[in-house]
Structures are given as C-alpha cells and as structure tokens.
Design a protein around this motif. Structure first.
Motif: not given
Length: 459
Positions: A289-313
């Motif tokens: 949520d913080d990443f989507k709304k711009g509260a943080i600039r970088a989201l560091v993820a592993t492959d499985i955790a990143a599945r389902g991340i749906d961010i427009d543009q």
C-alpha cells in the motif's frame, strides 16, 4: 471493439465504465466469448495483459445470467485458485469491483491471517470463492466449505502453482469437485509440466495465446548493466537518484537479500520496504500500500511475494539479482509495461550470473542490450564465484567455472551443490535466515515439497 459487443450485461458494463475502461485487451477479446460459450480454456497470457478480467468478467456474466435457487446456505459455484496471497487478494478485488451491481456473493481465503473471519463469510454462503490451495484445504477439513456444486474452476498462474509444488494440493481439490464443470487454465508460460496438466485436466480446450510463448512484452524496454558483484548496490542507488525514479520494484533471489538491500537503500536516503514470505501478511499489505501511494520509492521483493502485485503504470523494474529459473525473469519484468503502458526493466548482472543471462535470452529468443554505466565498468580480472541461495544451497560449485550452470551445461534448472534441502531461491521456500526447519511456514503461499520434475496425474 467494445465490452458491450462481448455479451456482457448492463450491470457489468456499468462497473467496467466506472473503472475507466472502454476497450478490451486482446486476451479479454478472445477469452470472454470463449468462456461464455462454456468449454474448457487453456490461455497463455503474460502478466499485465488484463487476463484477470479476462476470466472474472465472463464468470460474473455466467453466474448472474443463471441464478441458482437454493434453500439454506448458497453453494460455491465458481472456484478460483491462485498460488499466492497477493494474487488471491487482487483477483478477489477484481471480482468485487466488476460484480458490485450483481446479486452475487464472493469472498477470498488465504493463509497468514486468522481463519475465523473467513469461516464466518463462508458460513453465510458465497457464489464465487477465490483461494490459495493450502488455506482452502484447511477450511475443507474444518467443514467450513463444500465444493460439490462448483460449476467453474479457474487455475490462475498455473505455472507458478506447479513451480511452488502445489500439484498435490490441486489434485486433492479436484477430487472434491463435481466431474461435470468448466475448467479455465491461465498460465504466463507454457512448460512441459503445464502441457501435461492441461492434457489431464481439460476436455478439448480452446487454446488462447496473445503473445509468443515465454516472451516478454514488446512494450518493455529491457537493458542489462554489467557490474561487479560488490558494486551492485552502489549502481542501483546511482540509477535511482540520477534517473529520479520515484517508483521502482526491485527483485532479489532471497528473503535475506531483500532485507539487507532494503536497509542499504534506506541508508542511501532512498525510502524502501521489503516484501517476502517471512513477512506477516499485515506487513506485506502495508508495504504494498505504501508503495502504491508513493510513501516509499522502492519495493524490494522475492519472486513469489511479488506475484499478484498489480500497479497501474509501474515505470521501473530492476533485477538486482537475476533469477536462477529463466521463466521467473518473464514474470518479474511483467510487473511493468502492463496493459497499454510502457515500462523499463533493468538487470544488474555480475560475472557470476552470465549463465543465468544466457538461459534467459534463450528462453525469450532475443539478446538483451548491454550498457556499461560510466564509472561502474566491470573488472575483467574478477572470476565467477558460486551463487549461494541459502545456508546450504549453492549454484555453480564444481561445475567447470562456477558461473551458475549445470554440469552438462544444458539443464534449464541449475545443478544445486551441497546437501539437498528445500529450495531457497527467495520464492516461497526457506531462504538464508529462514532455513530453520522449526520456523513457522507462511500459509497460503506455502511451498509444498516438490520433485524436480513433477509427475502430474489427475483423475
């Protein structure tokens, strides 16, 4: 072509219009009529093509057009299985958004959170259930859900479910379903295991493909930056600051690596958060949520955790470490360049990862442009070293150079050195910092034990 021409009713079209969509994507144009027709579907579509709406929209249409009159608790009529919690939440949100004007009930169940609220929702009866396999089977064992009247089964990101070792859970779920049903199988990549699964599960399926098999989106600008292994963090910070990147998704191979990089970026003055399987569901949700709304600039993820991340543009994806399974590269960079948007995918590649890069380029059938950043030129005297994925798992040891290949140089999955233990590539299994066998396994996105080549027998 418009959504109205695809046979969707006014209530669904109203919800689509309110979300700002007017023209279906290619996968939606093909999948929606095919699903409405009633046969089984085998759909190959990489992430970001709109495939979720490709099955949720016709699913809502079918169920609402043929309401089921029941006495007592309404049964589950459609079951959507996903490999991870984040993807389950995303699919449920799509069902809820597009079905908000329909008299249908839906809910989502996954691990990592209390089962009691989920059981309460199920007790009230739902038409559409979105679930991860592990939590679904737990609820079945507790008699919280019955699947005897499921009319449509959707396996979303089936390739990832097989990678995570969910085949045995899938077989157990299939045994609970009626034999007469519609099956929809969606996969970003087509492996031999997926073909085998499709042969066993689907009955004369309609094949839908919107891109060449196992290829990356043409809208994604892909670049490799060669760099020494000990200067990757410095180069990443340079790229983010020089390019003024305000939103960047960064991939590491392990959960420990994700935590370490997050701390280093914060030290460099770049706000960051990590998302991986050892994080609680609440922490993962907050980070996203913080990443989507711009509260943080970088989201560091592993492959499985990143599945389902749906961010427009989402503008930038960085492979801080290349994946040891080449198909994961396609999934990673598919987080950007979604729908009609453009995207940039950058890979920081050291000499240890040369074999990984060659395998990726072979898979996507193209060479990725290389660009050396001034001031970060690789030292040609540095020799490849084995890549450690966990406390006792090493790639590239004793294999003629140690650059991540297998002994015969031809295996798609590298030979793993040291003593065999559960896979620790930061994609749902135990990684460094998480190899303690007594550690509590996250539910929902739990990796089940998996043979190297799963034998798929469904019946």
């Amino acid at each position: 072509m418009s959504f109205a021409s695809l046979g969707l009713n006014a209530d669904i079209l109203r919800a689509i219009a309110e979300e700002g969509y007017s023209t279906p994507t290619p996968i939606q144009t093909q999948a929606i009529p095919a699903v409405l027709k009633g046969g089984d579907i085998l759909a190959g579509a990489q992430t970001g093509t709109g495939k979720t709406a490709g099955f949720t929209l016709p699913l809502l249409q079918k169920l609402s057009a043929n309401p089921k009159v029941v006495t007592g608790r309404r049964p589950v009529r459609a079951l959507i299985l996903t490999p991870t919690r984040e993807l389950a939440a995303q699919v449920f949100e799509s069902v809820r958004t597009y079905g908000k004007y329909l008299p249908l009930r839906s809910t989502v169940v996954f691990g990592g959170v209390s089962a009691n609220p989920q059981m309460m929702k199920l007790r009230g009866g739902v038409d559409i259930l979105v679930a991860t396999p592990g939590r679904l089977l737990d609820l079945v064992q507790q008699n919280a859900v019955v699947l005897k009247e499921v009319e449509v089964l959707v396996l979303d990101e089936a390739d990832r479910m097989l990678d995570m070792g969910f085949i045995h859970d899938i077989k157990r779920v299939l045994a609970l379903l009626p034999k007469q049903r519609q099956n929809l199988l969606f996969s970003a990549t087509f492996s031999n295991e997926i073909k085998d699964l499709a042969d066993k599960l689907l009955n004369k399926p309609t094949l839908i493909e919107v891109a060449r098999r196992n290829t990356a989106s043409e809208r994604i600008e892909q670049t490799v930056h060669p760099v020494d292994r000990n200067r990757k963090r410095e180069l990443l910070t340079h790229l983010i600051k020089q390019g003024d990147w305000q939103q960047v998704l960064i991939f590491t191979r392990t959960k420990h690596g994700a935590n370490k990089l997050t701390e280093q970026l914060s030290t460099d003055g770049i706000s960051a958060a990590a998302i991986h399987g050892n994080k609680s569901q609440g922490a993962r949700t907050k980070a996203l949520d913080d990443f989507k709304k711009g509260a943080i600039r970088a989201l560091v993820a592993t492959d499985i955790a990143a599945r389902g991340i749906d961010i427009d543009q989402l503008p930038h994806v960085v492979n801080y470490e290349l994946p040891n399974v080449p198909e994961d590269y396609v999934h990673r960079i598919g987080r950007t360049g979604r729908a009609e948007s453009e995207g940039v995918a950058v890979s920081l590649v050291c000499v240890d990862e040369d074999k990984f890069l060659r395998d990726i380029e072979k898979l996507i059938k193209r060479d990725i442009p290389k660009e050396v950043i001034e001031g970060f030129e690789p030292d040609p005297s540095i020799k490849p070293e084995p890549i450690v994925l966990g406390r006792s798992m090493t790639i590239g040891r004793n294999n003629g150079g140690g650059n991540g290949g297998s002994n015969n140089g031809g295996s798609r999955r590298p030979t793993l050195g040291a003593k065999p233990k559960p896979k620790t590539a930061g994609n749902g299994g135990k990684s460094s910092g998480g190899n303690n066998p007594s550690a509590k396994k996250p539910q929902g996105a739990t990796r089940r034990s998996k043979p190297k080549k799963p034998v798929v027998k469904i019946g």
